[in-house]
Every structure is written in C-alpha cells, then in structure tokens.
Design a protein around this motif. Sequence first.
Motif, mmCIF file in Angstrom:
data_model
loop_
_atom_site.group_PDB
_atom_site.id
_atom_site.type_symbol
_atom_site.label_atom_id
_atom_site.label_comp_id
_atom_site.label_asym_id
_atom_site.label_seq_id
_atom_site.Cartn_x
_atom_site.Cartn_y
_atom_site.Cartn_z
ATOM 1 N N HIS A 246 -0.862 3.332 26.039
ATOM 2 C CA HIS A 246 -1.738 4.124 26.915
ATOM 3 C C HIS A 246 -3.149 3.549 26.900
ATOM 4 N N ASP A 247 -3.972 4.016 27.813
ATOM 5 C CA ASP A 247 -5.383 3.626 27.836
ATOM 6 C C ASP A 247 -6.148 4.601 26.946
ATOM 7 N N ASP A 248 -6.077 4.341 25.637
ATOM 8 C CA ASP A 248 -6.689 5.226 24.656
ATOM 9 C C ASP A 248 -7.346 4.387 23.560
ATOM 10 N N ILE A 249 -7.618 4.980 22.406
ATOM 11 C CA ILE A 249 -8.323 4.255 21.337
ATOM 12 C C ILE A 249 -7.511 3.090 20.776
ATOM 13 N N TYR A 250 -6.217 3.055 21.062
ATOM 14 C CA TYR A 250 -5.363 1.997 20.534
ATOM 15 C C TYR A 250 -5.293 0.778 21.458
ATOM 16 N N ARG A 251 -5.759 0.917 22.672
ATOM 17 C CA ARG A 251 -5.672 -0.186 23.639
ATOM 18 C C ARG A 251 -6.791 -1.192 23.394
ATOM 19 N N PRO B 190 -9.564 -3.747 24.267
ATOM 20 C CA PRO B 190 -10.311 -4.297 23.142
ATOM 21 C C PRO B 190 -10.744 -3.265 22.100
ATOM 22 N N ARG B 191 -10.360 -1.999 22.256
ATOM 23 C CA ARG B 191 -10.670 -1.010 21.222
ATOM 24 C C ARG B 191 -9.868 -1.342 19.963
ATOM 25 N N ILE B 192 -10.310 -0.871 18.833
ATOM 26 C CA ILE B 192 -9.708 -1.323 17.573
ATOM 27 C C ILE B 192 -8.825 -0.276 16.896
ATOM 28 N N GLY B 193 -8.286 0.659 17.662
ATOM 29 C CA GLY B 193 -7.430 1.684 17.077
ATOM 30 C C GLY B 193 -6.224 1.124 16.332
ATOM 31 N N LEU B 194 -5.589 0.093 16.873
ATOM 32 C CA LEU B 194 -4.429 -0.492 16.183
ATOM 33 C C LEU B 194 -4.853 -1.236 14.922
ATOM 34 N N TRP B 195 -6.008 -1.893 14.980
ATOM 35 C CA TRP B 195 -6.536 -2.571 13.790
ATOM 36 C C TRP B 195 -6.841 -1.532 12.704
ATOM 37 N N SER B 196 -7.469 -0.436 13.087
ATOM 38 C CA SER B 196 -7.765 0.634 12.139
ATOM 39 C C SER B 196 -6.475 1.216 11.564
ATOM 40 N N TYR B 197 -5.460 1.369 12.412
ATOM 41 C CA TYR B 197 -4.163 1.868 11.942
ATOM 42 C C TYR B 197 -3.594 0.928 10.874
ATOM 43 N N LEU B 198 -3.650 -0.360 11.131
ATOM 44 C CA LEU B 198 -3.164 -1.354 10.164
ATOM 45 C C LEU B 198 -3.871 -1.174 8.822
ATOM 46 N N LEU B 199 -5.201 -1.097 8.860
ATOM 47 C CA LEU B 199 -5.972 -1.017 7.626
ATOM 48 C C LEU B 199 -5.762 0.305 6.895
ATOM 49 N N GLU B 200 -5.729 1.410 7.631
ATOM 50 C CA GLU B 200 -5.686 2.734 7.015
ATOM 51 C C GLU B 200 -4.286 3.200 6.643
ATOM 52 N N ASN B 201 -3.271 2.736 7.378
ATOM 53 C CA ASN B 201 -1.917 3.269 7.162
ATOM 54 C C ASN B 201 -0.918 2.256 6.629
ATOM 55 N N GLU B 202 -1.064 1.017 6.986
ATOM 56 C CA GLU B 202 -0.084 0.014 6.573
ATOM 57 C C GLU B 202 -0.458 -0.687 5.271
ATOM 58 N N GLN B 203 -1.740 -0.788 5.001
ATOM 59 C CA GLN B 203 -2.160 -1.401 3.738
ATOM 60 C C GLN B 203 -3.535 -0.864 3.322
ATOM 61 N N PRO B 204 -3.582 0.440 3.030
ATOM 62 C CA PRO B 204 -4.857 1.092 2.752
ATOM 63 C C PRO B 204 -5.579 0.621 1.493
ATOM 64 N N SER B 205 -4.874 0.061 0.544
ATOM 65 C CA SER B 205 -5.524 -0.338 -0.707
ATOM 66 C C SER B 205 -5.892 -1.823 -0.749
#
Length: 162
Positions: free
Chosen positions: A102-107, A109-124
């Motif tokens: 969708h056209d949201d925070i994850y699209r 050039p927004r960095i929603g997917l990058w943030s998801y990677l950092l916060e949920n896939e490898q938070p430590s």
Amino acid sequence: MLGKYRGGGKSSSMIAAFDFDFTLVAPKSGKAFPVNADDWKLMDSRLPEFISDITEKGYRFVIISNQMGISKGKTDVSEVKKRFNDSVKAIGSPCLILISTHDDIYRKPRIGLWSYLLENEQPSISIDYDKSFYIGDAAGRKKSLGRKGDHSFADLYFALNA
C-alpha cells in the motif's frame, strides 16, 4: 507482507538489501510488469554466486520491494508470493523478503520496512552502516542517449533515508 525463504537468513550487523524488480529479476516477457507468476528471469546469471559470496561473508540477504499492484487489484498475493519464492529459490541463499503493498509508511522511499527489519527481525543487533548496502534501480536518473530514464527516485531516497 513478510516472507522468509530458507529461514530468512541469520541476523547480522551487515545487511545486503536489494530491490526486487529490475534489480534481481525482470519479466522474461519483456513487459514493464510481469504478466503472471512465472514471468521472471534473473537480471544476471551470476547473481546466485554473488549472493552466496556475500552471505558467506556474514551479510544478511534482504529484499525490500514495493508491490502496490496487489492493493490496486492488478495482481494477487499468491502470484507475487510465487514469483518471489521461485526467483529467490533460483538464487539459492537464505533471504528475508519485506514487501509494501500500500501507499503507507512501509512504501519506499519511506523507511517503514527498514524499521520493521531493525525492530522486529533483529532487535538486539546494531547495524554496521559502513558495511551494509542497498541496491535498487530507481535512482531518479533522467533519460539520456541510449538509456530510458528511471521511473522513480524511490530506491535512492530509501537508501538515504535508511
């Protein structure tokens, strides 16, 4: 949408992130968009070896892709999943796939997917930004002699924003 191929790869401070369409694969039909789930070919026959080399060096292979055709009804999730899974299987390395539909925070050039990677896939794990990289085809380049212009600047701005 989140996908993991062969476990999604190991968490790492070094990220090797790629756009999907026209970076890793292109429609074998030659059209701008794939006509079905089987309409793909690797952009370069050396990709499996290249990706294998970087994952052996400790990089996590991640695909970050805009796929708004799903929310617009131009394609369905099952076709997109099959195209991604089949092409990543041909590459043969563990991969984490992050897709914006969708056209949201994850699209990008927004960095929603990058943030998801950092916060949920490898938070430590802290990212080593000096060694990590992102490769995409949309850098906003203008048309020039013998070359079509880029359709967008989303990949360039995504990399800068991340």
